[in-house]
Write a protein that holds these residues in place. Sequence first.
Motif, PDB file in Angstrom:
ATOM      1  N   ARG A 110       0.838  -1.193   0.000  1.00 23.21           N
ATOM      2  CA  ARG A 110       0.000   0.000   0.000  1.00 23.21           C
ATOM      3  C   ARG A 110       0.874   1.244   0.000  1.00 23.21           C
ATOM      4  NH1 ARG A 110      -5.128   1.289   0.696  1.00 23.21           N
ATOM      5  NH2 ARG A 110      -5.667  -0.877   1.088  1.00 23.21           N
ATOM      6  N   LEU A 111       0.676   2.087  -1.006  1.00 20.46           N
ATOM      7  CA  LEU A 111       1.451   3.317  -1.156  1.00 20.46           C
ATOM      8  C   LEU A 111       0.575   4.516  -0.843  1.00 20.46           C
ATOM      9  CD1 LEU A 111       3.272   2.544  -4.541  1.00 20.46           C
ATOM     10  CD2 LEU A 111       4.082   2.095  -2.215  1.00 20.46           C
ATOM     11  N   LEU A 112       1.131   5.445  -0.092  1.00 15.87           N
ATOM     12  CA  LEU A 112       0.470   6.722   0.141  1.00 15.87           C
ATOM     13  C   LEU A 112       1.141   7.764  -0.748  1.00 15.87           C
ATOM     14  CD1 LEU A 112      -1.507   8.532   1.783  1.00 15.87           C
ATOM     15  CD2 LEU A 112       0.412   8.964   3.350  1.00 15.87           C
ATOM     16  N   VAL A 113       0.381   8.318  -1.677  1.00 17.96           N
ATOM     17  CA  VAL A 113       0.899   9.372  -2.549  1.00 17.96           C
ATOM     18  C   VAL A 113       0.546  10.711  -1.926  1.00 17.96           C
ATOM     19  CG1 VAL A 113       0.781  10.447  -4.819  1.00 17.96           C
ATOM     20  CG2 VAL A 113       0.695   7.962  -4.615  1.00 17.96           C
ATOM     21  N   ALA A 114       1.572  11.462  -1.560  1.00 17.32           N
ATOM     22  CA  ALA A 114       1.372  12.792  -0.972  1.00 17.32           C
ATOM     23  C   ALA A 114       1.697  13.849  -2.020  1.00 17.32           C
ATOM     24  CB  ALA A 114       2.268  12.970   0.257  1.00 17.32           C
ATOM     25  N   ALA A 115       0.855  14.871  -2.093  1.00 23.56           N
ATOM     26  CA  ALA A 115       1.044  15.952  -3.063  1.00 23.56           C
ATOM     27  C   ALA A 115       0.595  17.267  -2.458  1.00 23.56           C
ATOM     28  CB  ALA A 115       0.255  15.667  -4.340  1.00 23.56           C
ATOM     29  N   THR A 116       1.129  18.338  -2.988  1.00 23.28           N
ATOM     30  CA  THR A 116       0.664  19.671  -2.582  1.00 23.28           C
ATOM     31  C   THR A 116      -0.126  20.339  -3.695  1.00 23.28           C
ATOM     32  OG1 THR A 116       2.716  20.767  -3.290  1.00 23.28           O
ATOM     33  CG2 THR A 116       2.620  19.940  -1.021  1.00 23.28           C
ATOM     34  N   LEU A 117      -0.180  19.704  -4.860  1.00 24.04           N
ATOM     35  CA  LEU A 117      -0.998  20.168  -5.975  1.00 24.04           C
ATOM     36  C   LEU A 117      -1.902  19.028  -6.425  1.00 24.04           C
ATOM     37  CD1 LEU A 117       1.435  22.165  -8.316  1.00 24.04           C
ATOM     38  CD2 LEU A 117      -0.554  23.061  -7.097  1.00 24.04           C
ATOM     39  N   ALA A 118      -3.182  19.292  -6.517  1.00 23.22           N
ATOM     40  CA  ALA A 118      -4.113  18.249  -6.952  1.00 23.22           C
ATOM     41  C   ALA A 118      -3.792  17.761  -8.354  1.00 23.22           C
ATOM     42  CB  ALA A 118      -5.543  18.781  -6.889  1.00 23.22           C
ATOM     43  N   SER A 119      -3.220  18.632  -9.179  1.00 25.59           N
ATOM     44  CA  SER A 119      -2.936  18.266 -10.573  1.00 25.59           C
ATOM     45  C   SER A 119      -1.870  17.198 -10.699  1.00 25.59           C
ATOM     46  CB  SER A 119      -2.511  19.508 -11.371  1.00 25.59           C
ATOM     47  OG  SER A 119      -1.321  20.074 -10.838  1.00 25.59           O
ATOM     48  N   THR A 120      -1.122  16.923  -9.628  1.00 22.68           N
ATOM     49  CA  THR A 120      -0.086  15.889  -9.702  1.00 22.68           C
ATOM     50  C   THR A 120      -0.590  14.519  -9.267  1.00 22.68           C
ATOM     51  OG1 THR A 120       0.748  16.238  -7.448  1.00 22.68           O
ATOM     52  CG2 THR A 120       1.702  17.586  -9.197  1.00 22.68           C
ATOM     53  N   LEU A 121      -1.753  14.449  -8.655  1.00 22.57           N
ATOM     54  CA  LEU A 121      -2.210  13.173  -8.108  1.00 22.57           C
ATOM     55  C   LEU A 121      -2.518  12.152  -9.203  1.00 22.57           C
ATOM     56  CD1 LEU A 121      -4.456  14.400  -5.154  1.00 22.57           C
ATOM     57  CD2 LEU A 121      -2.272  13.162  -4.986  1.00 22.57           C
ATOM     58  N   THR A 122      -3.288  12.554 -10.197  1.00 25.66           N
ATOM     59  CA  THR A 122      -3.650  11.606 -11.249  1.00 25.66           C
ATOM     60  C   THR A 122      -2.441  11.136 -12.049  1.00 25.66           C
ATOM     61  OG1 THR A 122      -5.924  12.413 -11.434  1.00 25.66           O
ATOM     62  CG2 THR A 122      -5.007  11.266 -13.355  1.00 25.66           C
ATOM     63  N   PRO A 123      -1.554  12.039 -12.519  1.00 29.05           N
ATOM     64  CA  PRO A 123      -0.386  11.533 -13.246  1.00 29.05           C
ATOM     65  C   PRO A 123       0.520  10.643 -12.402  1.00 29.05           C
ATOM     66  CG  PRO A 123      -0.323  13.947 -13.095  1.00 29.05           C
ATOM     67  CD  PRO A 123      -1.646  13.498 -12.592  1.00 29.05           C
ATOM     68  N   THR A 124       0.623  10.914 -11.111  1.00 27.01           N
ATOM     69  CA  THR A 124       1.455  10.075 -10.259  1.00 27.01           C
ATOM     70  C   THR A 124       0.821   8.712 -10.054  1.00 27.01           C
ATOM     71  OG1 THR A 124       2.302  12.038  -9.123  1.00 27.01           O
ATOM     72  CG2 THR A 124       2.636   9.918  -8.038  1.00 27.01           C
ATOM     73  N   ARG A 125      -0.477   8.686  -9.845  1.00 27.08           N
ATOM     74  CA  ARG A 125      -1.195   7.415  -9.706  1.00 27.08           C
ATOM     75  C   ARG A 125      -1.033   6.576 -10.980  1.00 27.08           C
ATOM     76  NH1 ARG A 125      -5.697   4.790  -7.366  1.00 27.08           N
ATOM     77  NH2 ARG A 125      -5.828   6.365  -5.728  1.00 27.08           N
ATOM     78  N   GLU A 126      -1.225   7.204 -12.131  1.00 31.87           N
ATOM     79  CA  GLU A 126      -1.113   6.480 -13.397  1.00 31.87           C
ATOM     80  C   GLU A 126       0.303   5.936 -13.598  1.00 31.87           C
ATOM     81  OE1 GLU A 126      -2.415   9.367 -16.206  1.00 31.87           O
ATOM     82  OE2 GLU A 126      -4.555   8.959 -15.874  1.00 31.87           O
ATOM     83  N   LEU A 127       1.296   6.735 -13.227  1.00 32.22           N
ATOM     84  CA  LEU A 127       2.682   6.296 -13.367  1.00 32.22           C
ATOM     85  C   LEU A 127       2.974   5.101 -12.465  1.00 32.22           C
ATOM     86  CD1 LEU A 127       5.576   6.686 -14.439  1.00 32.22           C
ATOM     87  CD2 LEU A 127       5.922   8.359 -12.598  1.00 32.22           C
ATOM     88  N   LEU A 128       2.505   5.145 -11.226  1.00 33.62           N
ATOM     89  CA  LEU A 128       2.726   4.041 -10.300  1.00 33.62           C
ATOM     90  C   LEU A 128       2.037   2.766 -10.782  1.00 33.62           C
ATOM     91  CD1 LEU A 128       2.291   5.987  -6.949  1.00 33.62           C
ATOM     92  CD2 LEU A 128       4.395   4.848  -7.705  1.00 33.62           C
ATOM     93  N   LEU A 129       0.820   2.890 -11.279  1.00 40.83           N
ATOM     94  CA  LEU A 129       0.106   1.716 -11.781  1.00 40.83           C
ATOM     95  C   LEU A 129       0.806   1.131 -13.006  1.00 40.83           C
ATOM     96  CD1 LEU A 129      -3.580   2.939 -11.371  1.00 40.83           C
ATOM     97  CD2 LEU A 129      -2.399   1.195 -10.004  1.00 40.83           C
ATOM     98  N   GLU A 130       1.323   2.013 -13.862  1.00 35.74           N
ATOM     99  CA  GLU A 130       2.070   1.548 -15.035  1.00 35.74           C
ATOM    100  C   GLU A 130       3.339   0.808 -14.603  1.00 35.74           C
ATOM    101  OE1 GLU A 130       5.015   3.456 -18.355  1.00 35.74           O
ATOM    102  OE2 GLU A 130       3.359   4.711 -17.649  1.00 35.74           O
TER     103      GLU A 130
END
Length: 225
Positions: A110-130
Amino acid sequence: MTRTLTFLHTSPAHIAPFDRLLSEVAPAIPARHVVEESLLRDARALGLTPEVTRRIARTILDAVAGGAAVVLCTCSTIGGCAERVGQAAGHPVLRVDRAMAERAVAAGGRLLVAATLASTLTPTRELLLEAAARAGRAIAIDEALVEDAWARFERGDRAGYLHAIAARLRQGAPAADAIVLAQASMADAVALCPDLPVPVHSSPRPGIEAAIRAYRSAVQSISSC
């Protein structure tokens, strides 16, 4: 023409940290910094529209024309787009967070993705899943948006920015197997919470190490032609 490792930033605040890191890891490599703040601003407001994508592509192609052997995009919001532009054009363009993502998924969990900009959450999630799919690892992703931190970054309150991130990491760590920091600007917050019970993955060092490998390969290829 001197071939450079060129950094594409969306904030001038990234120049000094990446210069310091490059001087530690590979001081002989010539660097150039390109700062285009409007790319992040417009990507946040409009998304990666065809016009924003064209401007990212133009910035990268101008950097290549100016001698970039490799371009390293340090912005997670536009990094995936920059990477695709490079692939389409046949130029080495790296997103700073790819190497971090590969390390983060190596153990699964289980990974916790922390961000300070909402715009980075989706690209980071997609990158991790890839990255997880490529590695054959099963992961689960939770997200933590440190909503009050970015305004401090924009005001130049670096200490306040990092302390806000560190406070949120302490809250989320018990429920995660590892923490992923979605933005390069967040990396130094780790030093403020050395007692975290889980590993924290940040992008600058693995990203620049990957860029150095790509740079050396590219320069060697150019020299042999």
